[in-house]
Design an enzyme around this catalytic site. Structure first.
Site, PDB file in Angstrom:
ATOM      1  N   PRO A 130       0.786  -1.183   0.067  1.00 28.95           N
ATOM      2  CA  PRO A 130      -0.128   0.057  -0.089  1.00 28.95           C
ATOM      3  C   PRO A 130       0.576   1.369  -0.037  1.00 28.95           C
ATOM      4  CG  PRO A 130      -0.824  -1.455   1.570  1.00 28.95           C
ATOM      5  CD  PRO A 130       0.418  -2.134   1.146  1.00 28.95           C
ATOM      6  N   GLY A 133       4.646   1.441  -4.029  1.00 29.13           N
ATOM      7  CA  GLY A 133       4.476   0.832  -5.272  1.00 29.13           C
ATOM      8  C   GLY A 133       5.890   1.165  -6.235  1.00 29.13           C
ATOM      9  N   TRP A 158      -2.245  -4.970  -4.969  1.00 26.61           N
ATOM     10  CA  TRP A 158      -2.272  -5.069  -6.499  1.00 26.61           C
ATOM     11  C   TRP A 158      -1.598  -6.390  -7.016  1.00 26.61           C
ATOM     12  CZ3 TRP A 158      -5.691  -2.105  -7.950  1.00 26.61           C
ATOM     13  CH2 TRP A 158      -5.885  -0.781  -7.138  1.00 26.61           C
ATOM     14  N   GLN A 337     -11.522   6.802 -31.907  1.00 25.32           N
ATOM     15  CA  GLN A 337     -11.981   7.937 -32.935  1.00 25.32           C
ATOM     16  C   GLN A 337     -12.527   7.514 -34.188  1.00 25.32           C
ATOM     17  OE1 GLN A 337     -12.041  10.692 -30.975  1.00 25.32           O
ATOM     18  NE2 GLN A 337     -13.057  11.895 -32.366  1.00 25.32           N
ATOM     19  N   ILE A 338     -11.751   6.819 -34.846  1.00 24.95           N
ATOM     20  CA  ILE A 338     -12.137   6.438 -36.163  1.00 24.95           C
ATOM     21  C   ILE A 338     -13.506   5.595 -36.390  1.00 24.95           C
ATOM     22  CG2 ILE A 338     -11.115   5.143 -38.183  1.00 24.95           C
ATOM     23  CD1 ILE A 338      -8.431   6.631 -37.649  1.00 24.95           C
ATOM     24  N   GLU A 364       4.320  -2.853 -13.274  1.00 31.82           N
ATOM     25  CA  GLU A 364       5.677  -3.062 -13.660  1.00 31.82           C
ATOM     26  C   GLU A 364       6.698  -2.008 -13.878  1.00 31.82           C
ATOM     27  OE1 GLU A 364       6.762  -6.641 -16.044  1.00 31.82           O
ATOM     28  OE2 GLU A 364       5.034  -7.489 -15.742  1.00 31.82           O
ATOM     29  N   GLY A 365       6.251  -0.853 -13.138  1.00 31.43           N
ATOM     30  CA  GLY A 365       6.861   0.243 -13.110  1.00 31.43           C
ATOM     31  C   GLY A 365       6.307   1.351 -14.105  1.00 31.43           C
TER      32      GLY A 365
HETATM   33  N1  COS Z   1      19.478  -4.685 -11.969  1.00 31.41           N
HETATM   34  C1  COS Z   1      20.316  -4.981 -10.929  1.00 31.41           C
HETATM   35  N2  COS Z   1      20.541  -4.195 -10.086  1.00 31.41           N
HETATM   36  C2  COS Z   1      19.785  -3.182  -9.849  1.00 31.41           C
HETATM   37  C3  COS Z   1      19.015  -2.746 -10.891  1.00 31.41           C
HETATM   38  C4  COS Z   1      18.592  -3.595 -12.223  1.00 31.41           C
HETATM   39  N3  COS Z   1      17.857  -3.330 -13.059  1.00 31.41           N
HETATM   40  N4  COS Z   1      18.454  -1.382 -10.652  1.00 31.41           N
HETATM   41  C5  COS Z   1      19.088  -1.114  -9.364  1.00 31.41           C
HETATM   42  N5  COS Z   1      19.696  -2.008  -9.014  1.00 31.41           N
HETATM   43  C6  COS Z   1      20.613  -1.894  -7.983  1.00 31.41           C
HETATM   44  C7  COS Z   1      21.558  -0.639  -7.839  1.00 31.41           C
HETATM   45  O1  COS Z   1      22.941  -0.759  -8.630  1.00 31.41           O
HETATM   46  C8  COS Z   1      21.727  -0.329  -6.628  1.00 31.41           C
HETATM   47  O2  COS Z   1      22.705  -1.329  -6.111  1.00 31.41           O
HETATM   48  P1  COS Z   1      23.849  -0.762  -4.909  1.00 31.41           P
HETATM   49  O3  COS Z   1      23.090  -0.566  -3.539  1.00 31.41           O
HETATM   50  O4  COS Z   1      24.837  -2.071  -4.872  1.00 31.41           O
HETATM   51  O5  COS Z   1      24.508   0.518  -5.445  1.00 31.41           O
HETATM   52  C9  COS Z   1      20.380  -0.827  -5.968  1.00 31.41           C
HETATM   53  O6  COS Z   1      19.996  -1.897  -6.718  1.00 31.41           O
HETATM   54  C10 COS Z   1      19.550   0.374  -5.444  1.00 31.41           C
HETATM   55  O7  COS Z   1      19.314   0.894  -6.720  1.00 31.41           O
HETATM   56  P2  COS Z   1      18.632   2.428  -6.854  1.00 31.41           P
HETATM   57  O8  COS Z   1      19.376   3.314  -5.916  1.00 31.41           O
HETATM   58  O9  COS Z   1      18.674   2.567  -8.116  1.00 31.41           O
HETATM   59  O10 COS Z   1      17.180   2.144  -6.132  1.00 31.41           O
HETATM   60  P3  COS Z   1      16.085   3.166  -5.955  1.00 31.41           P
HETATM   61  O11 COS Z   1      15.398   2.859  -4.748  1.00 31.41           O
HETATM   62  O12 COS Z   1      16.529   4.775  -6.325  1.00 31.41           O
HETATM   63  O13 COS Z   1      14.941   2.517  -6.775  1.00 31.41           O
HETATM   64  C11 COS Z   1      13.456   2.620  -8.944  1.00 31.41           C
HETATM   65  C12 COS Z   1      14.928   2.784  -8.269  1.00 31.41           C
HETATM   66  C13 COS Z   1      12.370   3.684  -8.874  1.00 31.41           C
HETATM   67  C14 COS Z   1      13.999   2.410 -10.316  1.00 31.41           C
HETATM   68  C15 COS Z   1      12.918   1.262  -8.645  1.00 31.41           C
HETATM   69  O14 COS Z   1      12.464   1.323  -7.042  1.00 31.41           O
HETATM   70  C16 COS Z   1      11.707   0.870  -9.261  1.00 31.41           C
HETATM   71  O15 COS Z   1      11.929   0.303 -10.415  1.00 31.41           O
HETATM   72  N6  COS Z   1      10.472   0.999  -9.098  1.00 31.41           N
HETATM   73  C17 COS Z   1       9.377   0.570  -9.861  1.00 31.41           C
HETATM   74  C18 COS Z   1       8.925  -0.526  -9.258  1.00 31.41           C
HETATM   75  C19 COS Z   1       8.022  -1.371 -10.135  1.00 31.41           C
HETATM   76  O16 COS Z   1       8.148  -1.747 -11.287  1.00 31.41           O
HETATM   77  N7  COS Z   1       6.778  -1.725  -9.352  1.00 31.41           N
HETATM   78  C20 COS Z   1       5.816  -2.511  -9.858  1.00 31.41           C
HETATM   79  C21 COS Z   1       5.793  -3.748  -9.150  1.00 31.41           C
HETATM   80  S1  COS Z   1       5.487  -5.250 -10.323  1.00 31.41           S
HETATM   81  S2  COS Z   1       3.758  -5.125 -10.951  1.00 31.41           S
END
Ligand code: COS
Length: 381
Positions: A130, A133, A158, A337-338, A364-365
């Site tokens: 909650p 996300g 979700w 629309q079409i 998924e983001g």
């Molecule tokens: N693959 C491997 N490692 C990854 C990675 C990836 N794609 N992305 C980030 N990491 C690692 C980083 O390198 C970092 O490692 P270190 O701690 O060793 O430096 C660590 O993970 C943290 O990464 P970051 O600082 O980028 O994390 P944030 O908290 O800033 O989060 C976002 C970044 C916003 C991109 C992330 O939380 C995200 O993708 N959110 C969306 C989530 C989502 O898709 N939700 C839907 C759920 S499924 S329906």
């Protein structure tokens, strides 16, 4: 489908073209299904897709074998989405729900894949909460070590397949460090005491979806996938694989919208001539075709790059998802629309596409998160 020329692109091998052909034939006789009971429809779809062998692409071979083939995943999602959004959903969630096992599971954990690939068990990916996300690192759910077990407490929401899944891949805070470095992931069977379906969630394009609660839910320590504290990176690695396939599903919806629009433009008379004779309509169709091809290039570029062994495709996958889902929304809006009144008539194909596409820009983001990911990759690289 009006245009299958993309299958000749060098991203694909003959096995991909064969797969696309087989699935197209299967779809013609099995889809669309009745959506009035989505739980039953999803269970039947998973069973049917398993029986036909298509779910064998959703996870790795449990006894060893190659990595996930992202081009196959994307082609299957695109094709299923073109015929029936619920069929795409049923296929996609089997892959997402077992993605952590495919990428990081032990021999014992991979045992589950025999059942999910056969369509005999349904899986779910339980990441969102909650209060977290988009900000995954902020999750609150806790898994506390107690002897040979972990005890899970908290809430997930979700969760696709929530309510019908047999196994959940659950992310929880294990406390090795604050934030992203203190999260681990567990395999939790649906019948584990303490795991409950607290609420079923209704959305504009219905599919099984729920909020789950975990109260003193005990799992063996061997249920942890990967190492303690690696859960965040595992979640991101799974999303790196599956995000481009969300783009592929959007592409399937957009292709269907374009096909329906071309049919309409050829067959609908307006001002004494086919609708497609109007240059304004031709302009829309050109924009739609361009969006479809550009999205396909990004989706299959990401899939191909991963399949060629790139350790990370974070930028490519985020671009594919962002672009394909946003443009599909525009393509489908033009189709509505079409189609005029028929475009908003409940039960018409473009009306259902209009509802189906919206969630793909969120799950998924969300699109905004993809922009953050792309910008960080571009600036940091
Ligand atoms: N693959 C491997 N490692 C990854 C990675 C990836 N794609 N992305 C980030 N990491 C690692 C980083 O390198 C970092 O490692 P270190 O701690 O060793 O430096 C660590 O993970 C943290 O990464 P970051 O600082 O980028 O994390 P944030 O908290 O800033 O989060 C976002 C970044 C916003 C991109 C992330 O939380 C995200 O993708 N959110 C969306 C989530 C989502 O898709 N939700 C839907 C759920 S499924 S329906």
């Amino acid at each position: 489908m009006a245009d299958g020329s993309f299958l000749e692109w060098p991203f694909f091998e003959d096995r991909h073209r064969a797969l696309a052909g087989q699935l197209e034939e299967w779809c013609k006789t099995h889809l669309p299904v009745d959506h009035s009971d989505v739980d039953a429809a999803c269970r039947d779809l998973v069973m049917a897709l398993g029986k036909a062998g298509f779910l064998s692409h959703s996870a790795i071979e449990p006894d060893g074998g190659g990595p996930l083939d992202v081009r196959s995943l994307a082609l299957i999602r695109e094709t299923l989405a073109r015929h029936d959004g619920l069929a795409d959903f049923a296929f996609a969630m089997q892959g997402l729900g077992t993605g952590a096992i495919s990428l990081f599971g032990t021999d014992e954990q991979r045992g589950w894949l025999r059942r999910t690939r056969a369509g005999e068990a349904i899986s779910a990916f339980a990441l969102s909460e909650p209060k977290s996300g988009s900000d995954v690192a902020n999750m609150e759910m806790i898994a506390e070590r107690d002897g040979d077990s972990y005890v899970l407490s908290g809430e997930k929401t979700w969760i696709s397949n929530g309510g019908i899944a047999d196994l959940y891949c659950v992310f929880a805070r294990t406390g090795e460090a604050p934030g992203a470095r203190g999260i681990s992931v567990f395999l939790v069977a649906a019948d584990t005491p303490g795991l409950a379906i607290a609420e079923r969630l209704e959305v504009i394009a219905p599919h099984p979806l729920a909020r789950l609660t975990f109260r003193d839910c005990r799992v063996p320590a061997s249920a942890m996938i990967g190492k303690p504290g690696e859960g965040f990176k595992i979640a991101m690695s799974v999303l790196d694989v599956f995000r481009s396939t969300v783009g592929a599903a959007a592409l399937g919806f957009a292709r269907r919208a374009l096909d329906e629009t071309i049919h309409r433009a050829r067959n609908r008379e307006l001002f004494g001539a086919p609708l497609g004779d109007l240059q304004m309509v031709q302009g829309h169709i050109a924009d739609m075709a361009l969006d479809v091809d550009a999205a396909a290039l990004l989706v299959y570029r990401a899939a191909w790059t991963k399949d060629m062994g790139a350790p990370r495709v974070t930028r490519e996958a985020a671009m594919a998802k962002l672009y394909a889902t946003d443009r599909a929304q525009q393509v489908i809006d033009k189709a509505v629309q079409i189609h005029g009144g028929d475009g908003v008539r409940k039960g018409s194909i473009v009306e259902s596409l209009y509802r189906e596409i919206r969630a793909l820009r969120i799950y998924e983001g969300a699109s905004d998160v993809q922009k953050v990911v792309i910008a960080r990759q571009v600036m940091g690289g």
